[in-house]
Structures are given as C-alpha cells and as structure tokens.
Design a protein around this motif. Structure first.
Motif, PDB file in Angstrom:
ATOM      1  N   GLY A  40       0.595  -1.025   0.093  1.00 29.34           N
ATOM      2  CA  GLY A  40      -0.175  -0.008   0.108  1.00 29.34           C
ATOM      3  C   GLY A  40       0.850   1.081  -0.075  1.00 29.34           C
ATOM      4  N   THR A  41       2.123   1.273  -0.001  1.00 32.58           N
ATOM      5  CA  THR A  41       3.111   2.433  -0.003  1.00 32.58           C
ATOM      6  C   THR A  41       3.061   3.193  -1.496  1.00 32.58           C
ATOM      7  N   TRP A 111      -3.804   0.042   4.511  1.00 37.47           N
ATOM      8  CA  TRP A 111      -3.551  -1.350   3.598  1.00 37.47           C
ATOM      9  C   TRP A 111      -4.046  -2.360   4.338  1.00 37.47           C
ATOM     10  N   ASP A 112      -5.008  -3.165   3.874  1.00 39.25           N
ATOM     11  CA  ASP A 112      -5.508  -4.308   4.308  1.00 39.25           C
ATOM     12  C   ASP A 112      -4.909  -5.551   3.825  1.00 39.25           C
ATOM     13  N   ASP A 115      -5.155 -10.457   7.337  1.00 41.12           N
ATOM     14  CA  ASP A 115      -4.688 -10.971   8.502  1.00 41.12           C
ATOM     15  C   ASP A 115      -3.827  -9.886   9.319  1.00 41.12           C
ATOM     16  N   HIS A 116      -3.411  -8.876   8.873  1.00 41.42           N
ATOM     17  CA  HIS A 116      -2.890  -7.611   9.454  1.00 41.42           C
ATOM     18  C   HIS A 116      -2.927  -6.503   8.466  1.00 41.42           C
ATOM     19  N   PHE A 117      -2.450  -5.225   8.936  1.00 38.45           N
ATOM     20  CA  PHE A 117      -2.824  -4.107   8.580  1.00 38.45           C
ATOM     21  C   PHE A 117      -1.567  -3.305   8.430  1.00 38.45           C
ATOM     22  N   LEU A 143      -9.438  -0.997  -1.448  1.00 41.22           N
ATOM     23  CA  LEU A 143      -8.132  -0.443  -1.201  1.00 41.22           C
ATOM     24  C   LEU A 143      -7.873   0.895  -1.745  1.00 41.22           C
ATOM     25  N   SER A 144      -6.871   1.470  -1.165  1.00 37.66           N
ATOM     26  CA  SER A 144      -6.531   2.948  -1.774  1.00 37.66           C
ATOM     27  C   SER A 144      -5.745   2.899  -2.676  1.00 37.66           C
ATOM     28  N   THR A 145      -4.851   2.130  -2.959  1.00 43.97           N
ATOM     29  CA  THR A 145      -3.528   2.438  -3.855  1.00 43.97           C
ATOM     30  C   THR A 145      -3.747   1.330  -4.915  1.00 43.97           C
ATOM     31  N   ALA A 146      -4.607   0.547  -5.001  1.00 44.69           N
ATOM     32  CA  ALA A 146      -4.767  -0.548  -6.078  1.00 44.69           C
ATOM     33  C   ALA A 146      -6.347  -0.545  -6.390  1.00 44.69           C
ATOM     34  N   GLY A 147      -6.347  -1.040  -7.783  1.00 43.01           N
ATOM     35  CA  GLY A 147      -7.841  -1.495  -8.154  1.00 43.01           C
ATOM     36  C   GLY A 147      -8.348   0.172  -8.730  1.00 43.01           C
TER      37      GLY A 147
END
Length: 405
Positions: A40-41, A111-112, A115-117, A143-147
């Motif tokens: 997510g970076t 970023w999801d 199993d962790h964030f 999601l914020s930076t994908a899709g």
C-alpha cells in the motif's frame, strides 16, 4: 470545551484535540522504501504504527478541512465547490456536484492484508476535477492504492473507472469509459472489472476492457458497499453480491424475506466488515450479512434517517432517529441498548441539511454531523451512547467522512 483560540478552523481542531480518544503523540513516521509496493505504499508516504484517523468536513459552499483525531492537528483543504454528495473509501474524498467530481487525497490510509494491516500518511493534496453531466454516483472499492473507483454520470450515461494507482500519484486517469443510456445508474469496481447498470433494470458484469461477461436482474440499483466478502449492490427486491476468487466473479441475488418492508437504498458499515446496515423507508434497519447471504429486519423505537453496522463482537448498530436522537442497538437480540438526547433535532428540521445527516463508525466511535449547530458529535457507542466529544467546526459540517481507515 468550546473555548476559541483562533477563528474558525483552529477552533474546530482545538476542541477535537482536547477531546481526543488518545492523548498520546502519534509515532514518528518511518519512511518506507519504494520496494515495499504491494503493502500500500507510494513514494513520499511514511508507514506508522496505528491508523491515522481523520475527519473531513465540507460545508454548503464547498469549504473543506481535515482534523487529526489523534492529536487535533488541523489541515485546511482546498474548496471543492457546492457538493451534493461526498464519498470516501478511506483515503480519497470525492465531492460530486452537477458538473463533475472534485477529488482530494487526504494522505492517510490503511492497507488491508486480511490478517494484518499497514498504516500510512503523506501530505494531503487536491488531485483535480473530473467533469461530467449530473450528480455522479461514486462507488469505491476496499483498497486505496490498488484497483479502481467507479463514477457514473446519470445525465449522460457515462460510466468511468478511475485508476487508483494514478490517483495515488496525483493524476486522474480513466482505466475504462463506457457510454450507456442516461439513467440513475452506477458502475461499481471489482478486482478485475466492474458491475455496471443497464437502464436501471440489470447489472452487467464486465472485464477491464468493457467486455460483458455475465448479467443479473436488478431493478433500480441503488447503494453500493464493499465488505470482506465482496461487493454489494442494492436492488428493489434484494441485493446482488459479487464475490471474486482469482479471475472468476460470481453474482448472487439475495432476495428480501417475504412481505419485507421498503428496500434499502444506501448502506453503511465499519470498513470491510461483512454485515452492513441499510436504510429503506425509515421504520427500521435492514442488516445484510454477506457471509451468510441473509437479511435481518431490525425494528427501531423511532423511524431512522441514517444507520451503520459496527459488526463488532457485541454486534452494535448505531442509528440516528427521526427525532434527532442517536440510538444504539444489539443486532442479535434487536434490543435498544442506549439512546441520547435529541442531538440532531435542529439539523433534521432544516430541509437544506437533513438529507446529509450521516453516521460513520470505526472500531471505537461513531460520528454524526449536526450541521445546524456546526458540530460533529463523537459517540462512544459501547458506553451507553455517551457523547465523548462535540467537535465544533468552522462552518456547517453539511458533509462528513472519516479517512485513514
């Protein structure tokens, strides 16, 4: 609590800071290398240890501001115009008016990884405006930076998928554009395509090239939300749930129970959770469990104008009553657990403001915008609907979203 130390925006943020859920200073951001892509970076962002929760408020003229709920830091944002609706997926803010949508990158997101964030923050910025005809319906993914993000302009029938990676770079790029018959429709993003309405009677499953793969009946599609399970689209007789595994997407129609009340036309829930709340005719709340593909009708003590499912261990549901009260329910038993004083009575009595009342929830608090009083109420729904803070804003919070989640 409401002492002013600076005009307008500072007052809002000062009060927010004083009443913050945590008095701790947020951890020092650690710059993340570009090689961390996939978590997510993006270049220029920093990874931090906890969610960077902020409120973004937009007034009737489009003046907007962002407030850090951890430390009360204020950030004025650019004016976005007189928006009819304001939407977010947790990072980007989409403000829609008759001429298009203005897009702001809040600079905070989660970023999801299931199993962790991972939690990130960067400088907020205005990305720009996508022009179109009519107040667009904006449908976001998880999601914020994908899709992609779906934008449907009703007066022209133009359906657009915006590339979220381009948005993260400060650019507006259409990964897909379709021309349909003008109607009150939608285009809702999926991992490898989208659902797009056809003349308000059907939903077509398309791939990223716009090729039709499947379709399902859906009269008057209205309201979309993405859960841990899949994408939900409301229909006159139920909902369509689109679940994707690998490159395959299945469409399931979930009908309402026999003799059901009016259909839900909007949905709200804690981000990513499988159970969502839907508002129909206001005499109760629809709860859709996307894991069980089942509906539940939750009767309320008063008609309600907004509701959100927390979907936590105690199955809290938070609603705003037609009388201006904030109500908390137990979804399992249907029992009302708590109710506040009529905090939003003046707002609901004003036709210019009542339609924008919203409940947004996270893992600890609920937020409701009492625009007539110029405040946002922070509700501790697990503690007898206690008003934890009344956050004074520089202008009427006609629209309110929470970002960083």
């Amino acid at each position: 609590m409401h002492r002013r130390t600076r005009p307008a925006l500072l007052a809002v943020l000062t009060i927010l800071a004083l009443a913050a859920c945590s008095n701790e200073t947020p951890p020092t951001p650690t710059p993340t290398p570009e090689s961390s892509e996939g978590h997510g970076t993006v270049a220029g962002a920093a990874e931090v240890a906890e969610p960077q929760l902020h409120l973004v408020a937009v007034d009737a003229e489009g003046k907007s501001a962002m407030l850090d709920l951890l430390n009360g830091t204020e950030t004025p944002l650019d004016t976005v115009g007189a928006a009819e609706t304001v939407t977010t997926e947790g990072r980007y803010v989409f403000a829609a008016d008759e001429s298009g949508i203005s897009i702001i990158d809040s600079g905070v997101w989660t970023w999801d990884h299931v199993d962790h964030f991972h939690y990130y923050r960067a400088e907020p910025r205005t990305i720009g405006k996508l022009s179109g005809q009519g107040v667009a319906t904006v449908s976001t993914g998880p999601l914020s930076t994908a899709g992609t993000t779906g934008v449907f302009f009703p007066d022209s029938g133009e359906a657009v998928l915006l590339d979220n990676k381009a948005l993260s770079e400060g650019k507006i790029s259409k990964s897909l554009r379709l021309k349909t018959t003008p109607h009150a429709g939608l285009i809702a993003p999926l991992p490898a395509g989208a659902l797009v309405s056809e003349e308000a009677t059907r939903l077509n499953l398309i791939d990223l090239e716009g090729k039709k793969l499947d379709s399902v009946d859906c009269e008057n599609p209205s309201g979309t939300i993405t859960t841990r399970v899949g994408l939900v689209v409301g229909c006159a007789d139920g909902a369509v749930l689109a679940t994707t595994e690998g490159e395959n997407t299945e469409l399931q129609h979930i009908p309402y129970p026999s003799g059901a009340a009016a259909p839900a036309t909007s949905f709200e829930a804690r981000k990513g959770r499988p159970t969502v709340a839907g508002i129909g005719d206001g005499k109760g709340i629809w709860l859709l469990d996307t894991r069980e593909s089942s509906w539940q009708w939750l009767k309320t003590t008063t008609p309600v104008v907004a509701a959100a499912a927390v979907d936590d261990a105690d199955q809290h549901v938070v609603a705003v009553g037609e009388d201006g009260t904030v109500q908390v329910y137990d979804a399992e038993s249907g029992k009302q657990l708590a109710v506040t004083e009529p905090l939003l009575a003046k707002t609901l009595a004003d036709p210019a403001l009542s339609g924008s009342v919203r409940v947004t929830v996270d893992g600890q608090r609920a937020y409701v915008n009492a625009a007539a009083g110029g405040v946002v109420h922070e509700i501790d729904y697990a503690d007898s609907a206690r008003v934890a803070r009344s956050l004074e804003l520089p202008a009427q919070p006609v629209h309110l979203v929470e970002v960083g989640r």
